[in-house]
Design a protein around this motif. Structure first.
Motif, PDB file in Angstrom:
ATOM      1  N   ARG A 500       7.751  12.378   7.995  1.00  0.00           N
ATOM      2  CA  ARG A 500       8.297  11.206   7.297  1.00  0.00           C
ATOM      3  C   ARG A 500       7.464   9.972   7.626  1.00  0.00           C
ATOM      4  O   ARG A 500       7.293   9.081   6.787  1.00  0.00           O
ATOM      5  N   LEU A 501       6.956   9.915   8.854  1.00  0.00           N
ATOM      6  CA  LEU A 501       6.098   8.795   9.248  1.00  0.00           C
ATOM      7  C   LEU A 501       4.831   8.755   8.402  1.00  0.00           C
ATOM      8  O   LEU A 501       4.398   7.674   7.964  1.00  0.00           O
ATOM      9  N   THR A 502       4.232   9.915   8.139  1.00  0.00           N
ATOM     10  CA  THR A 502       3.044   9.970   7.286  1.00  0.00           C
ATOM     11  C   THR A 502       3.349   9.451   5.892  1.00  0.00           C
ATOM     12  O   THR A 502       2.571   8.684   5.308  1.00  0.00           O
ATOM     13  N   SER A 503       4.493   9.852   5.350  1.00  0.00           N
ATOM     14  CA  SER A 503       4.872   9.411   4.011  1.00  0.00           C
ATOM     15  C   SER A 503       5.055   7.903   3.952  1.00  0.00           C
ATOM     16  O   SER A 503       4.572   7.237   3.030  1.00  0.00           O
ATOM     17  N   GLN A 504       5.764   7.356   4.950  1.00  0.00           N
ATOM     18  CA  GLN A 504       5.984   5.904   4.945  1.00  0.00           C
ATOM     19  C   GLN A 504       4.667   5.152   5.138  1.00  0.00           C
ATOM     20  O   GLN A 504       4.469   4.086   4.555  1.00  0.00           O
ATOM     21  N   ALA A 505       3.779   5.701   5.962  1.00  0.00           N
ATOM     22  CA  ALA A 505       2.493   5.032   6.179  1.00  0.00           C
ATOM     23  C   ALA A 505       1.675   4.983   4.897  1.00  0.00           C
ATOM     24  O   ALA A 505       1.087   3.945   4.549  1.00  0.00           O
ATOM     25  N   LEU A 506       1.616   6.082   4.159  1.00  0.00           N
ATOM     26  CA  LEU A 506       0.863   6.091   2.905  1.00  0.00           C
ATOM     27  C   LEU A 506       1.524   5.216   1.858  1.00  0.00           C
ATOM     28  O   LEU A 506       0.835   4.573   1.050  1.00  0.00           O
ATOM     29  N   THR A 507       2.864   5.168   1.852  1.00  0.00           N
ATOM     30  CA  THR A 507       3.568   4.274   0.919  1.00  0.00           C
ATOM     31  C   THR A 507       3.205   2.826   1.201  1.00  0.00           C
ATOM     32  O   THR A 507       2.910   2.045   0.281  1.00  0.00           O
ATOM     33  N   ALA A 508       3.229   2.446   2.487  1.00  0.00           N
ATOM     34  CA  ALA A 508       2.865   1.073   2.854  1.00  0.00           C
ATOM     35  C   ALA A 508       1.413   0.785   2.513  1.00  0.00           C
ATOM     36  O   ALA A 508       1.074  -0.304   2.030  1.00  0.00           O
ATOM     37  N   ALA A 509       0.535   1.759   2.753  1.00  0.00           N
ATOM     38  CA  ALA A 509      -0.890   1.560   2.471  1.00  0.00           C
ATOM     39  C   ALA A 509      -1.140   1.377   0.987  1.00  0.00           C
ATOM     40  O   ALA A 509      -1.936   0.508   0.578  1.00  0.00           O
ATOM     41  N   ARG A 510      -0.468   2.170   0.141  1.00  0.00           N
ATOM     42  CA  ARG A 510      -0.665   2.030  -1.307  1.00  0.00           C
ATOM     43  C   ARG A 510      -0.091   0.713  -1.812  1.00  0.00           C
ATOM     44  O   ARG A 510      -0.541   0.180  -2.831  1.00  0.00           O
ATOM     45  N   SER A 511       0.909   0.173  -1.092  1.00  0.00           N
ATOM     46  CA  SER A 511       1.446  -1.135  -1.465  1.00  0.00           C
ATOM     47  C   SER A 511       0.483  -2.251  -1.091  1.00  0.00           C
ATOM     48  O   SER A 511       0.452  -3.305  -1.741  1.00  0.00           O
ATOM     49  N   LEU A 512      -0.302  -2.034  -0.028  1.00  0.00           N
ATOM     50  CA  LEU A 512      -1.207  -3.076   0.460  1.00  0.00           C
ATOM     51  C   LEU A 512      -2.580  -3.039  -0.202  1.00  0.00           C
ATOM     52  O   LEU A 512      -3.206  -4.088  -0.387  1.00  0.00           O
ATOM     53  N   GLY A 513      -3.084  -1.849  -0.515  1.00  0.00           N
ATOM     54  CA  GLY A 513      -4.472  -1.746  -0.925  1.00  0.00           C
ATOM     55  C   GLY A 513      -4.680  -1.198  -2.318  1.00  0.00           C
ATOM     56  O   GLY A 513      -3.809  -0.535  -2.896  1.00  0.00           O
ATOM     57  N   ASP A 514      -5.869  -1.471  -2.859  1.00  0.00           N
ATOM     58  CA  ASP A 514      -6.273  -0.906  -4.143  1.00  0.00           C
ATOM     59  C   ASP A 514      -6.706   0.546  -3.988  1.00  0.00           C
ATOM     60  O   ASP A 514      -6.639   1.327  -4.931  1.00  0.00           O
ATOM     61  N   GLU A 515      -7.177   0.899  -2.807  1.00  0.00           N
ATOM     62  CA  GLU A 515      -7.641   2.250  -2.543  1.00  0.00           C
ATOM     63  C   GLU A 515      -7.188   2.649  -1.149  1.00  0.00           C
ATOM     64  O   GLU A 515      -7.257   1.850  -0.209  1.00  0.00           O
TER      65      GLU A 515
END
Length: 641
Positions: A500-515
């Motif tokens: 679940r931590l991996t999922s939340q991290a990628l969700t936050a990353a996609r919210s912050l970055g273009d790539e």
């Protein structure tokens, strides 16, 4: 870059002075309950000066004793000269308080009128004096205790450290709390000394000499003349009683509004009490024809002669012991404020300008306590090891301050400025001569340490200032920066398994970055390679829409391969802002955090050390009930576990 590396927008305002000094506001500000009244200021900031009557007159007597009984006859004239200098200093510092309500004393005066380098010499001298005051006061107080209870003499070092810890703890609670705690000991000491003087004046001779009986006299023999050099040495030695007079001017922001007016009243009260006690004790020394003896203080002999060897004698001794131990509070009240001003001017780390919720410069208090503890350990709790170093710093500060006030009057030229300038100039001459005499006579007894430490401190201030200047130039402080613009954002997420931590991290990353790029490090061992292969299969089944990059270093290293990969990204993708988002778990209980493998800290340290990438640390708080069961990928590691 952390915000404390550059000057804050309110750099022109002294730390802790939210309202203008002497604003005349009839109701106390929100922080005023943590500031001093005039009476509390007398208790919190005058202990050093008050306690100095325990060793000031004795210093005069010990010097004049070299000329025998005839030399002791000059005790009162020398003391009157010191009292005159005290009056000059009080009048001078009263003007300093009005002219520099933000505190700082001789440092603030020198900075405005004598130049930056001279102000740093003044600041260094004050710092040395404050630190030595703590060590001398604590050791002198403990010496009084061990004199009453000789069995404790072997433990005096540990007792000194215990007293230091106690005084530090009180000051960490706030200067007002410490002032309240020291009101009673100060009142008892001043009352007992004044009572001793009054009672002694009505005695035709000493009531008792029991304290001096059996002790060898320190009186010289055969001398019938007193030279100017001996009087000068006696004057310089007795001026140790003037240490602490500047403390009120250094800590003006600690007073309640109107701060300057309250501080001026405190300064005058301090000078009056100190002058009366010094002259009164000198009169008694002549009245009782007191001679210095080994192992017994002059103050103890005077108490014995005035009151007799009874309960009143022990009250004076106990009050002296307590006040000497607590006189360190003067340094804890004045030095943190001085250090905050130096930090504001970029001569000390900016952390010393920070205040806690009780208007306490806690970093300055803790630093003072640590350095004083080192001195106590170095001296083994012996006062005589530290006293030769004590008065030099304050004389240097006195001289610089009064020379600066002469420039102040000449530049401002108010009504009657000539008389004020002459007064300050005369005081500067006297204190300057005293500084030279004390340094010369005590040089081989340890004063050389001050001669070495003073320029080293100034060089340290200069080095810190240059570092802040370079940082400010890089940050372009004081200039209008370029308008902010948007860059393409590339977020790198280190992963080691699916959770679940991996999922939340990628969700936050996609919210912050273009790539977004996910990166995993595979260590060179069969089990790690098997786990990496399983992770790739699960990643393809999961299909998060994020590319997974596998790094395979030749050595078992985690941080360096990631930092090297990020550095290559910053070099090849110069049009993008690279951010490293590090996911971490944070258990609810503190002890459970010890179970973490600190992977996130290792990665963050390596990336910060080797790259200019932005670092974000995503904390996943493990609290409450577990989430509903979902798709599980078994057999893989989780970040932060």
């Amino acid at each position: 870059m952390s915000t404390d590396m550059g000057k804050p927008s309110t750099a022109g305002q002294a730390p802790g002075t939210e309202e203008p000094p002497d604003a005349g506001v009839p109701t106390a500000a929100a922080g005023d309950r943590h500031r001093l009244t005039a009476l509390q200021g007398l208790a919190a900031l005058s202990l050093d000066a008050m306690a100095s009557v325990a060793y000031g007159p004795e210093s005069i007597v010990l010097v004049l004793a070299a000329a025998g009984a005839y030399g002791l006859g000059f005790t009162l004239p020398v003391t009157v000269a010191i009292a005159a200098l005290l009056a000059v200093l009080v009048a001078s510092y009263r003007q300093v308080i009005a002219a520099f309500p933000d505190g700082g004393g001789s440092y603030a005066v020198a900075r405005r009128h004598l130049g930056r380098r001279t102000s740093l010499v003044a600041a260094a001298s004050l710092i040395l004096d404050y630190v030595l005051n703590v060590a001398v006061s604590v050791t002198a107080g403990v010496a009084a205790l061990t004199s009453a209870f000789p069995g404790l003499y072997g433990q005096r070092g540990w007792i000194c450290l215990g007293v230091l810890v106690l005084v530090t703890a009180v000051n960490l609670r706030g200067v007002v709390e410490s002032a309240k705690a020291f009101l009673v000991p100060t009142a008892v000491f001043v009352g007992s000394i004044l009572a001793m003087v009054v009672v002694g004046l009505f005695r035709d001779g000493p009531v008792s000499t029991a304290s001096a009986t059996g002790h060898a006299s320190a009186l010289g023999e055969g001398a019938t003349t007193v030279g100017a050099l001996l009087l000068l040495k006696a004057f310089a030695a007795g001026c140790s009683a003037l240490t602490g007079v500047e403390a009120v001017a250094n800590a003006v922001p600690s007073f309640r509004a109107p701060a300057a007016r309250r501080a001026q009243r405190t300064e005058v009260a301090l000078g009056a009490l100190l002058g009366v006690m010094l002259i009164g004790l000198s009169v008694l020394i002549g009245r009782f024809h007191l001679q210095p003896v080994e192992g017994v203080t002059v103050l103890a002999q005077l108490a014995d002669a005035s009151f007799g060897h009874n309960a009143a004698f022990y009250v004076v001794q106990f009050a002296t012991m307590v006040l000497l131990a607590l006189a360190a509070n003067t340094s804890f009240g004045g030095l943190p404020v001085l250090m905050s001003l130096l930090a504001r001017d970029n001569h000390l780390p900016h952390v010393f300008a920070l205040k806690a919720d009780r208007q306490v410069h806690r970093h300055g208090v803790v630093w003072l306590a640590l350095v004083s503890a080192v001195l106590l350990v170095f001296s083994g709790g012996d006062t005589n090891t530290l006293v030769p170093l004590f008065a030099i710093g304050v004389f240097v500060g006195f001289t610089i301050c009064q020379a600066g006030m002469v420039r102040h009057w000449y530049a401002r030229r108010p009504r009657g400025w000539q008389a004020k300038a002459v007064l300050n100039g005369f005081g500067a001459l006297l204190t300057g001569v005293s500084a030279v005499v004390v340094t010369a006579t005590k040089f081989t007894e340890g004063a050389w340490l001050i001669v070495v430490a003073l320029p080293l401190l100034v060089l340290g201030f200069e080095k810190i200032h240059r570092a802040y200047t370079e940082i400010g130039e890089r940050l372009e402080l004081g200039r209008i920066p370029q308008a902010p613009h948007r860059s393409r954002s590339l977020v790198v997420v280190p992963v080691s398994g699916l959770s679940r931590l991996t999922s939340q991290a990628l969700t936050a990353a996609r919210s912050l970055g273009d790539e977004v790029i996910a990166v995993t490090v595979t260590q060179p061992s069969p089990e790690d390679r098997d786990a990496a292969e399983a992770l790739r299969r699960d990643w393809e089944l999961w299909k998060p829409g994020v590319e997974l990059i596998e790094l395979c270093p030749e050595t078992r290293s985690l941080g360096r391969p990631l930092s090297e990969y990020v550095r290559k990204l910053t070099q090849t993708r110069q049009d993008a802002q690279v951010t490293v988002l590090i996911p971490e778990t944070e258990p609810a209980r503190l002890w459970q955090r010890l179970l973490q493998n600190q992977r996130g800290s290792v990665v963050a340290h390596a990336v910060r050390r080797d790259t200019d990438a932005v670092i974000c640390r995503l904390r996943f708080r493990v609290t409450g009930a577990p989430p509903p069961d979902g798709v599980r990928c078994l057999g893989h590691r989780e970040e932060g576990r």
